[in-house]
Design a protein around this motif. Structure first.
Motif, PDB file in Angstrom:
ATOM      1  N   LYS A  78       0.818  -1.333  -0.086  1.00  0.00           N
ATOM      2  CA  LYS A  78      -0.037   0.011   0.007  1.00  0.00           C
ATOM      3  C   LYS A  78       0.798   1.299  -0.060  1.00  0.00           C
ATOM      4  CE  LYS A  78      -3.749   0.481   0.080  1.00  0.00           C
ATOM      5  NZ  LYS A  78      -4.551   0.671  -1.284  1.00  0.00           N
ATOM      6  N   ASP A  79       2.013   1.205   0.376  1.00  0.00           N
ATOM      7  CA  ASP A  79       2.780   2.291   0.575  1.00  0.00           C
ATOM      8  C   ASP A  79       4.093   1.760   0.666  1.00  0.00           C
ATOM      9  OD1 ASP A  79       3.684   4.854   0.367  1.00  0.00           O
ATOM     10  OD2 ASP A  79       2.969   5.428   2.300  1.00  0.00           O
ATOM     11  N   TYR A  80       5.303   2.873   0.488  1.00  0.00           N
ATOM     12  CA  TYR A  80       6.711   2.557   0.687  1.00  0.00           C
ATOM     13  C   TYR A  80       7.180   4.073   0.732  1.00  0.00           C
ATOM     14  CZ  TYR A  80       7.909   2.826  -4.341  1.00  0.00           C
ATOM     15  OH  TYR A  80       7.729   3.180  -5.564  1.00  0.00           O
ATOM     16  N   GLN A  81       8.374   4.069   1.608  1.00  0.00           N
ATOM     17  CA  GLN A  81       8.988   5.245   1.885  1.00  0.00           C
ATOM     18  C   GLN A  81      10.633   5.254   1.491  1.00  0.00           C
ATOM     19  OE1 GLN A  81       7.446   4.161   4.993  1.00  0.00           O
ATOM     20  NE2 GLN A  81       5.513   4.921   4.149  1.00  0.00           N
ATOM     21  N   LEU A  82      11.055   6.225   0.540  1.00  0.00           N
ATOM     22  CA  LEU A  82      12.385   5.985   0.292  1.00  0.00           C
ATOM     23  C   LEU A  82      13.204   7.119   0.990  1.00  0.00           C
ATOM     24  CD1 LEU A  82      11.995   5.937  -3.378  1.00  0.00           C
ATOM     25  CD2 LEU A  82      12.248   3.927  -2.152  1.00  0.00           C
ATOM     26  N   ASP A  83      14.515   7.141   1.059  1.00  0.00           N
ATOM     27  CA  ASP A  83      15.413   7.950   1.682  1.00  0.00           C
ATOM     28  C   ASP A  83      15.386   9.099   0.796  1.00  0.00           C
ATOM     29  OD1 ASP A  83      18.402   9.177   2.023  1.00  0.00           O
ATOM     30  OD2 ASP A  83      17.885   8.286   3.857  1.00  0.00           O
ATOM     31  N   PRO A  84      15.161  10.338   1.156  1.00  0.00           N
ATOM     32  CA  PRO A  84      15.067  11.600   0.497  1.00  0.00           C
ATOM     33  C   PRO A  84      16.432  11.960  -0.233  1.00  0.00           C
ATOM     34  CG  PRO A  84      14.910  12.018   2.704  1.00  0.00           C
ATOM     35  CD  PRO A  84      14.839  10.764   2.565  1.00  0.00           C
ATOM     36  N   VAL A  85      17.479  11.467   0.429  1.00  0.00           N
ATOM     37  CA  VAL A  85      18.953  11.548  -0.004  1.00  0.00           C
ATOM     38  C   VAL A  85      19.452  10.716  -0.812  1.00  0.00           C
ATOM     39  CG1 VAL A  85      21.104  12.459   0.647  1.00  0.00           C
ATOM     40  CG2 VAL A  85      19.215  13.317   1.614  1.00  0.00           C
TER      41      VAL A  85
END
Length: 217
Positions: A78-85
């Motif tokens: 449903k969702d995943y987060q990536l490191d912004p850098v």
């Protein structure tokens, strides 16, 4: 529907930022399985395995099986987060699904038969308004893509959601209008030619008017 796949995972006893950082240092990522009116299950996954699935395509529309220490869960990401850098995966959320589960997903649009579009043959440009369409559908029958047929389209024509044959049980979340998926736009060169022709016509009309004024004098 895309082929299903299986991932190995371990139950995660500790939660919090400190624990998550330690997992990532060891090549793992935290994740959670929730939904279906059951308690959430905190897990850890191999970062390498989940990264390959995310960037392999179809990740958000493919049912998966997660084996957590021998207990298997059917889930939909449903969702995943990536490191912004550094752009690596930080966390993933999975939704438990059953045969009766209804989900809302972004389904990609594929375009076919460009060679059968007279407008594109004349140099028209396919202007894609929506690369994906948000739809409600059964979790067990999420289509890989919605197919838009460009056959017969002229410059200035468009494809709307009503022109796409939706699989059974699949409905767009926007229901109050026949929204646009794509249009066949005039190429820049043709627009310039049209503008030039319009200006020439205006100049000719002006010269004719001046000639009439001179003859009356």
């Amino acid at each position: 529907m895309s082929n299903t796949y299986e991932l190995k995972a371990e139950a995660r006893a500790q939660v919090g930022k400190g624990s998550a950082r330690e997992l990532r240092r060891n090549g793992l990522i935290p994740a959670v399985i929730y939904g279906d009116k059951k308690d959430p299950v905190s897990i850890t996954l191999s970062r390498k395995d989940i990264t390959l699935k995310i960037y392999g395509g179809g990740f958000m529309t493919t049912i998966a099986t997660i084996d957590v220490d021998g207990t298997k869960y059917r889930v939909l990401p449903k969702d995943y987060q990536l490191d912004p850098v550094r752009d690596f995966v930080m966390h993933v959320d999975f939704l438990r699904v059953s045969k009766n589960t209804q989900v809302t997903v972004e389904i990609p649009v594929h375009f076919e038969n460009e060679e059968k579009s007279p407008g594109i043959k004349r140099g028209g440009v396919l202007n894609v308004v929506r690369h994906t369409v948000e739809c409600n559908c059964p979790a067990n029958s999420i289509p890989d893509a919605l197919v838009a047929d460009l056959t017969g389209l002229e410059i200035g024509d468009g494809i709307h959601i009503s022109h796409i044959t939706l699989p059974e049980g699949v409905e767009p979340t926007i229901t109050d209008r026949d929204f646009t998926i794509a249009t066949v736009a005039s190429p820049a060169g043709l627009k310039s030619d049209d503008n030039a022709a319009s200006e020439d016509a205006e100049d000719d009309a002006g010269e004719e008017a001046e000639a009439e004024d001179d003859s009356e004098e």
